[in-house]
Design a protein around this motif. Structure first.
Motif, mmCIF file in Angstrom:
data_model
loop_
_atom_site.group_PDB
_atom_site.id
_atom_site.type_symbol
_atom_site.label_atom_id
_atom_site.label_comp_id
_atom_site.label_asym_id
_atom_site.label_seq_id
_atom_site.Cartn_x
_atom_site.Cartn_y
_atom_site.Cartn_z
ATOM 1 N N THR A 158 14.573 -4.725 -31.131
ATOM 2 C CA THR A 158 13.142 -5.444 -30.670
ATOM 3 C C THR A 158 13.291 -6.856 -29.543
ATOM 4 O O THR A 158 12.510 -7.504 -29.630
ATOM 5 C CB THR A 158 12.587 -6.001 -31.494
ATOM 6 O OG1 THR A 158 13.689 -7.332 -32.673
ATOM 7 C CG2 THR A 158 11.731 -4.834 -32.430
ATOM 8 N N ALA A 159 14.771 -7.177 -29.160
ATOM 9 C CA ALA A 159 15.028 -8.601 -28.119
ATOM 10 C C ALA A 159 14.768 -8.150 -26.637
ATOM 11 O O ALA A 159 14.526 -7.215 -26.195
ATOM 12 C CB ALA A 159 16.535 -8.891 -28.492
ATOM 13 N N PRO A 160 14.547 -9.603 -26.481
ATOM 14 C CA PRO A 160 14.164 -8.633 -24.843
ATOM 15 C C PRO A 160 15.063 -8.735 -24.282
ATOM 16 O O PRO A 160 16.228 -9.469 -24.627
ATOM 17 C CB PRO A 160 13.071 -10.847 -24.318
ATOM 18 C CG PRO A 160 13.310 -11.508 -25.833
ATOM 19 C CD PRO A 160 14.031 -10.334 -26.924
ATOM 20 N N VAL A 161 15.221 -8.481 -23.020
ATOM 21 C CA VAL A 161 16.602 -8.467 -22.527
ATOM 22 C C VAL A 161 16.682 -9.003 -21.354
ATOM 23 O O VAL A 161 17.492 -7.637 -20.497
ATOM 24 C CB VAL A 161 16.715 -5.979 -22.385
ATOM 25 C CG1 VAL A 161 16.427 -5.374 -23.346
ATOM 26 C CG2 VAL A 161 15.326 -6.165 -21.079
ATOM 27 N N SER A 162 16.481 -9.493 -21.032
ATOM 28 C CA SER A 162 15.907 -10.464 -20.157
ATOM 29 C C SER A 162 17.338 -11.039 -19.806
ATOM 30 O O SER A 162 18.191 -11.168 -18.586
ATOM 31 C CB SER A 162 14.630 -11.428 -19.294
ATOM 32 O OG SER A 162 14.860 -12.602 -20.299
ATOM 33 N N ALA A 163 17.440 -12.203 -20.801
ATOM 34 C CA ALA A 163 19.639 -12.925 -21.228
ATOM 35 C C ALA A 163 20.079 -11.620 -20.449
ATOM 36 O O ALA A 163 21.690 -11.911 -19.984
ATOM 37 C CB ALA A 163 19.000 -13.367 -22.339
ATOM 38 N N LEU A 164 20.004 -10.362 -21.458
ATOM 39 C CA LEU A 164 21.168 -9.652 -21.420
ATOM 40 C C LEU A 164 21.098 -9.023 -19.673
ATOM 41 O O LEU A 164 22.347 -9.176 -19.020
ATOM 42 C CB LEU A 164 20.622 -8.016 -22.193
ATOM 43 C CG LEU A 164 21.881 -7.261 -22.277
ATOM 44 C CD1 LEU A 164 23.423 -7.432 -22.699
ATOM 45 C CD2 LEU A 164 21.242 -6.182 -22.905
#
Length: 185
Positions: A158-164
């Motif tokens: 459920t974490a946003p993927v933008s930082a990844l």
């Protein structure tokens, strides 16, 4: 006919040798001056010796630098490629909600950290002989790989993927810069 007496003959020869030696010694001239080298010859010799020493030092330095570059650039694609493969397996597991998602995530993070540590050890081992610009590119890869490992560990379904994604782009860019800066095989 009478033969020569060996003792008498030896005595005549010895007396003759002494006489000739005295004549030669009496005719010898003393050379005036002080025993010192010719200043211009000495200066030329010192310049040549310094130049030769500098050339030898430069040659050793160039050989050490070439070895440092080879020792770090050679294994770089393989070392970092393992991290890329494990990271891609993690992304596939994340995208497909695979049951082994956590194991793939942790494996990718560990492999990225291992690659960063390996590259860092290689650079540290030859830090004085590796060209500074290339060393800084390796260091940027190390920092980027560690940042991606951190972001990978934080990732959940459920974490946003933008930082990844940003961390992934940074490590890919850093990896490409190093590969482009290394001599082609």
């Amino acid at each position: 006919m009478k033969l020569l007496d060996p003792r008498g003959f030896g005595m005549v020869c010895a007396t003759g040798a002494v006489a000739i030696g005295l004549v030669v010694a009496g005719c010898a001239n003393r050379v005036e001056g002080s025993p010192s080298p010719n200043a211009s010859d000495l200066a030329a010799y010192k310049t040549e010796a310094t130049s030769s020493s500098a050339a030898a030092t430069s040659s050793r330095r160039a050989a050490a630098q070439a070895k440092a570059i080879s020792d770090n650039c050679g294994p770089f694609p393989t070392t970092t490629g393992a991290g890329v493969s494990k990271y891609n397996e993690f992304v596939d597991a994340h995208d497909s909600n695979a049951p082994d998602y956590v194991a793939k995530r942790d494996g990718a993070a560990s492999t990225l950290e291992d690659a960063a540590n390996t590259v860092e050890r290689g650079v540290s081992a030859v830090k004085d002989t590796l060209p500074p610009d290339l060393a800084s590119k390796f260091t940027e890869y190390v920092n980027a790989a560690r940042a991606l490992a951190d972001e990978t560990r934080r990732m959940t379904y459920t974490a946003p993927v933008s930082a990844l994604n940003d961390a992934s782009k940074r490590v890919n860019d850093a990896r490409n810069v190093v590969r482009d800066s290394c001599p082609k095989r």
